[in-house]
Design a protein around this motif. Structure first.
Motif, PDB file in Angstrom:
ATOM      1  N   GLY A   1       0.810  -1.210   0.000  1.00 30.79           N
ATOM      2  CA  GLY A   1       0.000   0.000   0.000  1.00 30.79           C
ATOM      3  C   GLY A   1       0.838   1.252   0.000  1.00 30.79           C
ATOM      4  N   ILE A   2       0.307   2.286  -0.620  1.00 28.25           N
ATOM      5  CA  ILE A   2       0.943   3.602  -0.631  1.00 28.25           C
ATOM      6  C   ILE A   2      -0.141   4.625  -0.332  1.00 28.25           C
ATOM      7  CG2 ILE A   2       2.187   5.321  -1.997  1.00 28.25           C
ATOM      8  CD1 ILE A   2       3.279   3.090  -3.711  1.00 28.25           C
ATOM      9  N   THR A   3       0.117   5.503   0.620  1.00 27.34           N
ATOM     10  CA  THR A   3      -0.845   6.567   0.916  1.00 27.34           C
ATOM     11  C   THR A   3      -0.153   7.910   0.816  1.00 27.34           C
ATOM     12  OG1 THR A   3      -0.417   6.630   3.294  1.00 27.34           O
ATOM     13  CG2 THR A   3      -2.032   5.045   2.525  1.00 27.34           C
ATOM     14  N   ALA A   4      -0.894   8.898   0.350  1.00 24.15           N
ATOM     15  CA  ALA A   4      -0.487  10.314   0.349  1.00 24.15           C
ATOM     16  C   ALA A   4       0.738  10.606  -0.514  1.00 24.15           C
ATOM     17  CB  ALA A   4      -0.226  10.807   1.772  1.00 24.15           C
ATOM     18  N   LEU A   5       1.202   9.641  -1.330  1.00 22.39           N
ATOM     19  CA  LEU A   5       2.352   9.920  -2.190  1.00 22.39           C
ATOM     20  C   LEU A   5       1.920  10.900  -3.277  1.00 22.39           C
ATOM     21  CD1 LEU A   5       5.321   9.117  -2.548  1.00 22.39           C
ATOM     22  CD2 LEU A   5       4.576   7.419  -4.220  1.00 22.39           C
ATOM     23  N   GLY A   6       2.542  12.073  -3.290  1.00 19.46           N
ATOM     24  CA  GLY A   6       2.153  13.109  -4.234  1.00 19.46           C
ATOM     25  C   GLY A   6       1.013  13.974  -3.749  1.00 19.46           C
ATOM     26  N   GLY A   7       0.436  13.639  -2.589  1.00 17.48           N
ATOM     27  CA  GLY A   7      -0.651  14.446  -2.040  1.00 17.48           C
ATOM     28  C   GLY A   7      -0.170  15.290  -0.882  1.00 17.48           C
ATOM     29  N   SER A   8      -0.969  16.265  -0.498  1.00 14.28           N
ATOM     30  CA  SER A   8      -0.611  17.122   0.629  1.00 14.28           C
ATOM     31  C   SER A   8      -1.850  17.870   1.094  1.00 14.28           C
ATOM     32  CB  SER A   8       0.481  18.124   0.238  1.00 14.28           C
ATOM     33  OG  SER A   8      -0.007  19.028  -0.737  1.00 14.28           O
ATOM     34  N   SER A   9      -1.717  18.471   2.270  1.00 16.30           N
ATOM     35  CA  SER A   9      -2.758  19.333   2.824  1.00 16.30           C
ATOM     36  C   SER A   9      -2.184  20.725   2.985  1.00 16.30           C
ATOM     37  CB  SER A   9      -3.247  18.801   4.175  1.00 16.30           C
ATOM     38  OG  SER A   9      -3.867  17.535   4.029  1.00 16.30           O
ATOM     39  N   SER A  10      -2.966  21.719   2.572  1.00 19.06           N
ATOM     40  CA  SER A  10      -2.509  23.109   2.630  1.00 19.06           C
ATOM     41  C   SER A  10      -3.444  23.910   3.521  1.00 19.06           C
ATOM     42  CB  SER A  10      -2.484  23.714   1.219  1.00 19.06           C
ATOM     43  OG  SER A  10      -2.172  25.095   1.276  1.00 19.06           O
ATOM     44  N   PHE A  11      -2.851  24.574   4.517  1.00 16.18           N
ATOM     45  CA  PHE A  11      -3.611  25.419   5.434  1.00 16.18           C
ATOM     46  C   PHE A  11      -3.267  26.872   5.111  1.00 16.18           C
ATOM     47  CE2 PHE A  11      -2.945  21.351   7.362  1.00 16.18           C
ATOM     48  CZ  PHE A  11      -4.127  21.051   8.002  1.00 16.18           C
ATOM     49  N   GLY A  12      -4.015  27.465   4.211  1.00 15.39           N
ATOM     50  CA  GLY A  12      -3.753  28.846   3.819  1.00 15.39           C
ATOM     51  C   GLY A  12      -3.547  28.961   2.337  1.00 15.39           C
ATOM     52  N   ASP A  13      -3.799  30.146   1.820  1.00 16.19           N
ATOM     53  CA  ASP A  13      -3.687  30.386   0.392  1.00 16.19           C
ATOM     54  C   ASP A  13      -3.368  31.872   0.194  1.00 16.19           C
ATOM     55  OD1 ASP A  13      -5.237  31.324  -2.275  1.00 16.19           O
ATOM     56  OD2 ASP A  13      -4.553  29.254  -2.487  1.00 16.19           O
ATOM     57  N   PRO A  14      -2.420  32.187  -0.700  1.00 17.70           N
ATOM     58  CA  PRO A  14      -2.049  33.598  -0.889  1.00 17.70           C
ATOM     59  C   PRO A  14      -3.212  34.505  -1.250  1.00 17.70           C
ATOM     60  CG  PRO A  14      -0.456  32.154  -1.945  1.00 17.70           C
ATOM     61  CD  PRO A  14      -1.596  31.285  -1.512  1.00 17.70           C
ATOM     62  N   SER A  15      -4.267  33.939  -1.877  1.00 22.39           N
ATOM     63  CA  SER A  15      -5.382  34.788  -2.284  1.00 22.39           C
ATOM     64  C   SER A  15      -6.202  35.269  -1.089  1.00 22.39           C
ATOM     65  CB  SER A  15      -6.286  34.024  -3.253  1.00 22.39           C
ATOM     66  OG  SER A  15      -6.884  32.906  -2.618  1.00 22.39           O
ATOM     67  N   THR A  16      -6.102  34.570   0.032  1.00 22.95           N
ATOM     68  CA  THR A  16      -6.910  34.954   1.194  1.00 22.95           C
ATOM     69  C   THR A  16      -6.085  35.358   2.405  1.00 22.95           C
ATOM     70  OG1 THR A  16      -7.034  32.611   1.802  1.00 22.95           O
ATOM     71  CG2 THR A  16      -8.871  33.513   0.540  1.00 22.95           C
ATOM     72  N   ASN A  17      -4.804  35.027   2.441  1.00 24.38           N
ATOM     73  CA  ASN A  17      -3.999  35.489   3.572  1.00 24.38           C
ATOM     74  C   ASN A  17      -2.609  35.901   3.112  1.00 24.38           C
ATOM     75  OD1 ASN A  17      -2.809  33.035   3.106  1.00 24.38           O
ATOM     76  ND2 ASN A  17      -3.333  32.122   5.064  1.00 24.38           N
ATOM     77  N   GLY A  18      -2.505  36.440   1.907  1.00 26.47           N
ATOM     78  CA  GLY A  18      -1.230  36.889   1.385  1.00 26.47           C
ATOM     79  C   GLY A  18      -0.881  38.294   1.844  1.00 26.47           C
ATOM     80  N   VAL A  19       0.321  38.736   1.463  1.00 30.96           N
ATOM     81  CA  VAL A  19       0.820  40.038   1.888  1.00 30.96           C
ATOM     82  C   VAL A  19      -0.119  41.160   1.466  1.00 30.96           C
ATOM     83  CG1 VAL A  19       2.738  41.657   1.670  1.00 30.96           C
ATOM     84  CG2 VAL A  19       3.204  39.202   1.835  1.00 30.96           C
TER      85      VAL A  19
ATOM     86  N   GLN B   1      -3.720  47.299   6.974  1.00 30.38           N
ATOM     87  CA  GLN B   1      -3.044  47.371   8.263  1.00 30.38           C
ATOM     88  C   GLN B   1      -1.596  47.837   8.097  1.00 30.38           C
ATOM     89  OE1 GLN B   1      -4.013  44.118  11.168  1.00 30.38           O
ATOM     90  NE2 GLN B   1      -4.905  43.120   9.372  1.00 30.38           N
ATOM     91  N   GLY B   2      -1.340  48.473   6.971  1.00 31.16           N
ATOM     92  CA  GLY B   2      -0.006  48.996   6.732  1.00 31.16           C
ATOM     93  C   GLY B   2       1.031  47.933   6.451  1.00 31.16           C
ATOM     94  N   GLY B   3       0.581  46.746   6.004  1.00 35.00           N
ATOM     95  CA  GLY B   3       1.519  45.661   5.728  1.00 35.00           C
ATOM     96  C   GLY B   3       1.924  44.882   6.957  1.00 35.00           C
ATOM     97  N   PHE B   4       1.237  45.085   8.076  1.00 38.78           N
ATOM     98  CA  PHE B   4       1.533  44.369   9.317  1.00 38.78           C
ATOM     99  C   PHE B   4       0.278  43.634   9.785  1.00 38.78           C
ATOM    100  CE2 PHE B   4       4.609  47.784   9.233  1.00 38.78           C
ATOM    101  CZ  PHE B   4       5.777  47.193   9.691  1.00 38.78           C
ATOM    102  N   ALA B   5       0.499  42.614  10.615  1.00 34.32           N
ATOM    103  CA  ALA B   5      -0.601  41.953  11.307  1.00 34.32           C
ATOM    104  C   ALA B   5      -0.700  42.572  12.690  1.00 34.32           C
ATOM    105  CB  ALA B   5      -0.354  40.450  11.386  1.00 34.32           C
TER     106      ALA B   5
ATOM    107  N   GLN C   1       5.611  32.454   8.039  1.00 30.57           N
ATOM    108  CA  GLN C   1       5.014  33.728   8.436  1.00 30.57           C
ATOM    109  C   GLN C   1       5.331  34.719   7.324  1.00 30.57           C
ATOM    110  OE1 GLN C   1       6.165  35.258  12.277  1.00 30.57           O
ATOM    111  NE2 GLN C   1       5.424  37.310  11.800  1.00 30.57           N
ATOM    112  N   PHE C   2       4.306  35.318   6.738  1.00 31.86           N
ATOM    113  CA  PHE C   2       4.566  36.099   5.535  1.00 31.86           C
ATOM    114  C   PHE C   2       4.452  37.604   5.727  1.00 31.86           C
ATOM    115  CE2 PHE C   2       0.407  34.165   5.553  1.00 31.86           C
ATOM    116  CZ  PHE C   2      -0.456  35.222   5.401  1.00 31.86           C
ATOM    117  N   VAL C   3       3.958  38.054   6.888  1.00 34.98           N
ATOM    118  CA  VAL C   3       4.043  39.479   7.219  1.00 34.98           C
ATOM    119  C   VAL C   3       4.406  39.594   8.688  1.00 34.98           C
ATOM    120  CG1 VAL C   3       2.369  40.236   5.478  1.00 34.98           C
ATOM    121  CG2 VAL C   3       1.588  39.696   7.782  1.00 34.98           C
TER     122      VAL C   3
END
Length: 523
Positions: free
Chosen positions: A222-240, A246-250, A308-310
């Protein structure tokens, strides 16, 4: 199928004047199977078979969220506090101006505070807290989960004695926003929240062989998750770019009177844990004995990245050096407690933009062994595990069965695949106390008076790739024994207690098992 029309409202929503949560669920699928037949090319009747299954899940919903905001008058500097049953007010900005201190409201902070106030007027309800300085904003945050899961299975009879089977499945999942981890927008219209996306492939193959009339082999991989991943966050919704307001700050309001931030987070992460497994088992019927023995190998590899991007900004008033620190006393705030004076300082620091600290993360680049500000941080490692087992089920009589077995697990040490992690020695943990007298386990000499002769300055040690985390534990031997007896009682009080003689069985057993911990124990 689930729909709000089938639900009743909950007590908390009724108390807060909120409608029923908009929870809907649509889950459906279909499957098709049979012999594999390709006209003119292949006729798999009685030999080759397929089964295809597809399932989809849609889960639009809303979740009742409670956020903490300032009382509107506080935006003008009015600090409200209770003394007994009386609510008193002191304008911290007027107090500062009268004493020659900064009284100008920071425009960046005010812009964000006004956005929060405006967002609370679009939907939901605002409720006054027992603390007159703050209010609770209750609203229903919308979200949606979407999953689709295709599965394909193939069975092929190589001969009358050998069957080859394989299956593949992929689970595609998306949560918009990631409400399950409370990373949805803090307020309506807030630009910074988190998406969750995941691709989880699972593949397996097996060969079942009848080697003789009483010997059957099953080999599985058996092989699981090969080539797969989970992503928590996306630049379109939490990018710089989403922190421009907020002046580029959190900007962190949480430390100020426990207010809710305008943003959900200022970092994101990705992870995957592909595994490969091989198992072989033999079942041998030998007279009244049913023997099962075999072994397995498991390789678990995991990686996790975070970034951490900002930079973050924490607001607060320095009670040691700030020239305005002396204003916040019981003379200027009659009857105020120490906690209320701290809140008054925090309100003043918030409105005037007092920066207590600026936070950021520097990540170690595993390729260059140098730190880079706001770069992704990756942790990666693997564990191998080998197991062998032997089990016997002995039918002593038609009503008595004895079971016994032995399993041996060898889990090799966790081994990193890059140089980004750290470790400590026991001496570093003990530090000034020094190591104790050892005994069965080494321990710290916490009874020492003053620095011990073997005192150590604690330090983190770079945990380099290929370094094994501990010595291999070879003695994980797991025995198990059991007995099952069908007493065949036909009458009397025992018959009433045990029930049907053909069903009633008394069992007893003893076993030892070892647990394989998750990778997070090490990382």
């Amino acid at each position: 199928f689930r729909h709000p029309s089938l639900n009743s409202n909950n007590w908390i929503n009724k108390r807060n004047g909120e409608p029923k949560n908009d929870v809907k669920l649509y889950q459906y699928g279909a499957r098709l199977g049979g012999p594999i037949v390709i006209p003119g090319l292949f006729d798999g009747r009685g030999k080759a078979f397929y089964m295809f299954h597809y399932e989809q899940l849609k889960f639009p919903n809303s979740f009742t969220r409670t956020r903490t905001i300032l009382h509107p008058s506080a935006l003008n500097g009015v600090f409200r506090y209770n003394v007994g049953s009386e609510t008193r007010e002191v304008n911290v900005l007027s107090l500062a101006a009268a004493n020659g201190q900064i009284s100008t409201i920071d425009p960046e902070i005010m812009s964000v505070l006004q956005k929060i106030q405006q967002a609370t007027t679009t939907t939901g309800n605002v409720i006054q807290n027992s603390d007159p300085l703050t209010m609770s904003y209750v609203w229903q945050s919308p979200g949606e989960l979407f999953e689709h899961q295709p599965t394909l299975r193939i069975d092929y009879n190589l001969t009358d004695r050998h069957r080859l089977s394989g299956s593949t499945q992929v689970i595609f999942a998306k949560r918009d926003p990631d409400y399950l981890n409370s990373a949805d927008a803090r307020f309506p219209g807030a630009p910074v929240y988190r998406l969750f996306t995941s691709t989880r492939p699972l593949h397996s193959i097996s060969l079942r062989s009848t080697l003789s009339q009483n010997l059957v082999s099953e080999l599985r991989g058996g092989i699981t998750a090969l080539g797969g991943s989970s992503s928590f966050g996306d630049p379109s919704t939490n990018g710089v770019q989403n922190f421009a307001d907020q002046g580029g700050f959190a900007i962190d309001f949480d430390a100020n009177i426990g207010l809710t931030n305008w943003h959900a987070e200022n970092n994101r992460s990705w992870r995957s844990a592909p595994t490969i497994s091989i198992e072989e088992s033999l079942t041998w019927q030998k007279g009244s004995h049913s023997l099962n023995f075999g072994g397995s190998f498991l390789h678990v590899r995991a990686w996790e990245q975070a970034q951490q991007f900002v930079p973050g900004i924490n607001l607060g008033l320095n009670t040691t050096n700030d020239p305005a620190r002396g204003l916040f006393n019981s003379t200027n705030f009659p009857g105020a407690s120490a906690a209320q004076l701290a809140d008054a300082r925090d309100l003043y620091a918030l409105l005037t933009g007092r920066v207590a600290s600026v936070t950021g993360q520097a990540a170690l680049d595993p390729k260059t062994n140098r730190y880079q500000a706001f770069a992704p941080r990756k942790r990666e490692g693997y564990i191998n595990m080998t197991s062998m087992f032997l089990q016997d089920s002995w039918r002593v009589t038609p009503t008595l069965t004895l079971n016994g077995g032995l399993r041996w697990d060898v889990q090799l040490p966790f081994t990193p695949l890059n140089d980004t992690m750290s470790a400590v020695t026991l001496a570093s943990i003990c530090g000034m106390s020094g190591l104790g007298d050892g005994g069965m386990y080494s321990k710290c000499n916490f009874n020492a008076v003053g620095p011990a002769p073997d005192a150590t300055v604690p330090e983190y040690i770079q945990y380099t790739r290929g370094t094994r985390g501990y010595k291999t534990d070879w003695n994980n031997v797991s025995p198990n024994i059991g007995i099952a007896w069908r007493p065949n009682v036909q009458d009397g009080w025992l018959r009433k207690l045990l029930g049907d003689p053909e069903q009633a069985t008394l069992r007893a057993g003893y076993s030892v098992a070892y647990e394989r911990h998750g990778m997070s124990v090490f990382t």
